[in-house]
Write a protein that holds these residues in place. Structure first.
Motif, mmCIF file in Angstrom:
data_model
loop_
_atom_site.group_PDB
_atom_site.id
_atom_site.type_symbol
_atom_site.label_atom_id
_atom_site.label_comp_id
_atom_site.label_asym_id
_atom_site.label_seq_id
_atom_site.Cartn_x
_atom_site.Cartn_y
_atom_site.Cartn_z
ATOM 1 N N MET A 128 -12.601 40.361 3.161
ATOM 2 C CA MET A 128 -11.855 41.611 3.062
ATOM 3 C C MET A 128 -12.803 42.811 3.025
ATOM 4 S SD MET A 128 -8.856 42.779 2.877
ATOM 5 C CE MET A 128 -7.905 44.142 2.371
ATOM 6 N N LYS A 129 -13.930 42.631 2.309
ATOM 7 C CA LYS A 129 -14.891 43.716 2.191
ATOM 8 C C LYS A 129 -15.484 44.055 3.561
ATOM 9 C CE LYS A 129 -18.874 45.130 -0.472
ATOM 10 N NZ LYS A 129 -19.863 44.764 -1.473
ATOM 11 N N ARG A 130 -15.757 43.036 4.352
ATOM 12 C CA ARG A 130 -16.298 43.255 5.704
ATOM 13 C C ARG A 130 -15.270 43.961 6.582
ATOM 14 N NH1 ARG A 130 -19.446 38.910 9.356
ATOM 15 N NH2 ARG A 130 -21.227 40.006 8.573
ATOM 16 N N PHE A 131 -14.013 43.607 6.423
ATOM 17 C CA PHE A 131 -12.936 44.246 7.187
ATOM 18 C C PHE A 131 -12.846 45.731 6.837
ATOM 19 C CE2 PHE A 131 -8.442 45.535 7.432
ATOM 20 C CZ PHE A 131 -8.261 45.422 8.794
ATOM 21 N N LEU A 132 -12.888 46.058 5.537
ATOM 22 C CA LEU A 132 -12.832 47.460 5.116
ATOM 23 C C LEU A 132 -14.059 48.228 5.584
ATOM 24 C CD1 LEU A 132 -11.362 47.216 1.506
ATOM 25 C CD2 LEU A 132 -10.244 48.055 3.568
ATOM 26 N N ALA A 133 -15.221 47.582 5.568
ATOM 27 C CA ALA A 133 -16.441 48.245 6.033
ATOM 28 C C ALA A 133 -16.360 48.544 7.521
ATOM 29 C CB ALA A 133 -17.655 47.373 5.733
ATOM 30 N N ALA A 134 -15.696 47.704 8.272
ATOM 31 C CA ALA A 134 -15.545 47.940 9.706
ATOM 32 C C ALA A 134 -14.579 49.087 9.977
ATOM 33 C CB ALA A 134 -15.062 46.673 10.404
ATOM 34 N N ILE A 135 -13.565 49.218 9.142
ATOM 35 C CA ILE A 135 -12.572 50.276 9.338
ATOM 36 C C ILE A 135 -13.075 51.607 8.791
ATOM 37 C CG2 ILE A 135 -10.298 51.068 8.624
ATOM 38 C CD1 ILE A 135 -9.329 48.247 8.821
ATOM 39 N N ILE A 136 -13.687 51.592 7.609
ATOM 40 C CA ILE A 136 -14.131 52.820 6.959
ATOM 41 C C ILE A 136 -15.601 53.043 7.304
ATOM 42 C CG2 ILE A 136 -14.368 54.039 4.778
ATOM 43 C CD1 ILE A 136 -12.114 52.266 3.699
ATOM 44 N N ASP A 137 -15.825 53.742 8.380
ATOM 45 C CA ASP A 137 -17.162 54.052 8.852
ATOM 46 C C ASP A 137 -17.723 55.208 8.013
ATOM 47 O OD1 ASP A 137 -19.381 54.071 10.572
ATOM 48 O OD2 ASP A 137 -18.481 55.651 11.791
ATOM 49 N N PRO A 138 -18.987 55.132 7.580
ATOM 50 C CA PRO A 138 -19.555 56.226 6.783
ATOM 51 C C PRO A 138 -19.532 57.570 7.525
ATOM 52 C CG PRO A 138 -20.964 54.298 6.660
ATOM 53 C CD PRO A 138 -19.899 53.997 7.664
ATOM 54 N N PHE A 139 -19.756 57.555 8.838
ATOM 55 C CA PHE A 139 -19.717 58.797 9.597
ATOM 56 C C PHE A 139 -18.322 59.406 9.551
ATOM 57 C CE2 PHE A 139 -19.008 61.139 13.569
ATOM 58 C CZ PHE A 139 -19.983 62.117 13.421
ATOM 59 N N LEU A 140 -17.304 58.562 9.670
ATOM 60 C CA LEU A 140 -15.927 59.042 9.608
ATOM 61 C C LEU A 140 -15.633 59.648 8.236
ATOM 62 C CD1 LEU A 140 -13.149 59.296 10.933
ATOM 63 C CD2 LEU A 140 -12.643 57.002 10.111
ATOM 64 N N LEU A 141 -16.118 59.021 7.182
ATOM 65 C CA LEU A 141 -15.918 59.568 5.843
ATOM 66 C C LEU A 141 -16.604 60.922 5.689
ATOM 67 C CD1 LEU A 141 -16.298 56.395 3.599
ATOM 68 C CD2 LEU A 141 -14.215 57.642 4.161
ATOM 69 N N MET A 142 -17.838 61.042 6.217
ATOM 70 C CA MET A 142 -18.543 62.323 6.131
ATOM 71 C C MET A 142 -17.833 63.394 6.944
ATOM 72 S SD MET A 142 -22.597 61.377 6.084
ATOM 73 C CE MET A 142 -22.572 60.296 7.491
ATOM 74 N N LEU A 143 -17.284 63.010 8.096
ATOM 75 C CA LEU A 143 -16.550 63.953 8.924
ATOM 76 C C LEU A 143 -15.297 64.444 8.195
ATOM 77 C CD1 LEU A 143 -16.585 65.250 11.740
ATOM 78 C CD2 LEU A 143 -15.251 63.322 12.549
ATOM 79 N N LEU A 144 -14.563 63.537 7.600
ATOM 80 C CA LEU A 144 -13.374 63.919 6.844
ATOM 81 C C LEU A 144 -13.735 64.777 5.632
ATOM 82 C CD1 LEU A 144 -11.314 60.599 6.979
ATOM 83 C CD2 LEU A 144 -10.843 62.738 8.190
ATOM 84 N N ALA A 145 -14.848 64.452 4.967
ATOM 85 C CA ALA A 145 -15.291 65.255 3.831
ATOM 86 C C ALA A 145 -15.670 66.665 4.276
ATOM 87 C CB ALA A 145 -16.475 64.581 3.139
ATOM 88 N N THR A 146 -16.299 66.786 5.441
ATOM 89 C CA THR A 146 -16.665 68.100 5.967
ATOM 90 C C THR A 146 -15.424 68.930 6.273
ATOM 91 O OG1 THR A 146 -18.691 67.175 6.900
ATOM 92 C CG2 THR A 146 -17.941 69.277 7.797
ATOM 93 N N VAL A 147 -14.445 68.314 6.893
ATOM 94 C CA VAL A 147 -13.200 69.029 7.199
ATOM 95 C C VAL A 147 -12.502 69.442 5.908
ATOM 96 C CG1 VAL A 147 -10.890 68.760 8.203
ATOM 97 C CG2 VAL A 147 -12.887 67.946 9.451
ATOM 98 N N GLY A 148 -12.483 68.555 4.919
ATOM 99 C CA GLY A 148 -11.872 68.889 3.639
ATOM 100 C C GLY A 148 -12.594 70.030 2.935
ATOM 101 N N LEU A 149 -13.938 69.995 2.946
ATOM 102 C CA LEU A 149 -14.719 71.058 2.329
ATOM 103 C C LEU A 149 -14.498 72.389 3.039
ATOM 104 C CD1 LEU A 149 -16.838 71.714 0.163
ATOM 105 C CD2 LEU A 149 -18.582 71.225 1.889
ATOM 106 N N ALA A 150 -14.440 72.342 4.375
ATOM 107 C CA ALA A 150 -14.196 73.577 5.135
ATOM 108 C C ALA A 150 -12.796 74.123 4.862
ATOM 109 C CB ALA A 150 -14.383 73.313 6.624
ATOM 110 N N ALA A 151 -11.836 73.245 4.618
ATOM 111 C CA ALA A 151 -10.478 73.705 4.311
ATOM 112 C C ALA A 151 -10.408 74.332 2.922
ATOM 113 C CB ALA A 151 -9.496 72.539 4.417
ATOM 114 N N LEU A 152 -11.159 73.770 1.985
ATOM 115 C CA LEU A 152 -11.142 74.298 0.613
ATOM 116 C C LEU A 152 -12.021 75.537 0.448
ATOM 117 C CD1 LEU A 152 -11.336 70.952 -1.399
ATOM 118 C CD2 LEU A 152 -9.342 72.427 -1.085
ATOM 119 N N LEU A 153 -13.164 75.549 1.133
ATOM 120 C CA LEU A 153 -14.111 76.651 1.009
ATOM 121 C C LEU A 153 -14.495 77.191 2.386
ATOM 122 C CD1 LEU A 153 -16.451 74.961 -1.617
ATOM 123 C CD2 LEU A 153 -14.762 76.740 -2.067
#
Length: 122
Positions: free
Chosen positions: A1-26
């Protein structure tokens, strides 16, 4: 299950979403927005420069020899696609609502992305 989640949740995708969230807030405002605009322009120019700098002289000369291909790509981007967008606006409203036709025209008038442009340069 952990390998499956690691394949779906890419670190680059998380950083991209965090950047969009930060830009929306600030969002950048005032003088900072002007500075961010300048930094973004310089970063894009450096992307093109460094990508072109790694090309060999032979590759550059070979690319210049394909001027017909470059003209075809240029004409497709800045002549054919806008004409297709205008043609879509001529369709009846029952087939294509005017709001959607305006959106299609807008997309047809946009230039390519930075990544596509860099690929075309190479």
């Amino acid at each position: 299950m952990k390998r499956f989640l690691a394949a779906i949740i890419d670190p680059f995708l998380l950083m991209l979403l965090a950047t969009v969230g930060l830009a929306a807030l600030l969002p950048a405002q005032g003088r900072v927005a002007g500075l961010v605009d300048i930094v973004a322009g310089v970063a894009i120019a450096l992307l093109f420069f460094f990508h072109g700098a790694k090309l060999s002289r032979e590759a550059i000369l070979a690319g210049m020899g394909h001027w017909r291909l470059h003209l075809t790509v240029l004409a497709s981007t800045f002549v054919l696609f806008p004409l297709l967008g205008l043609a879509a606006g001529l369709l009846p409203a029952t087939v294509l609502p005017p709001v959607i036709a305006t959106g299609i025209l807008y997309l047809c008038l946009l230039p390519s992305t930075v990544q596509s442009s860099i690929a075309f340069v190479s």
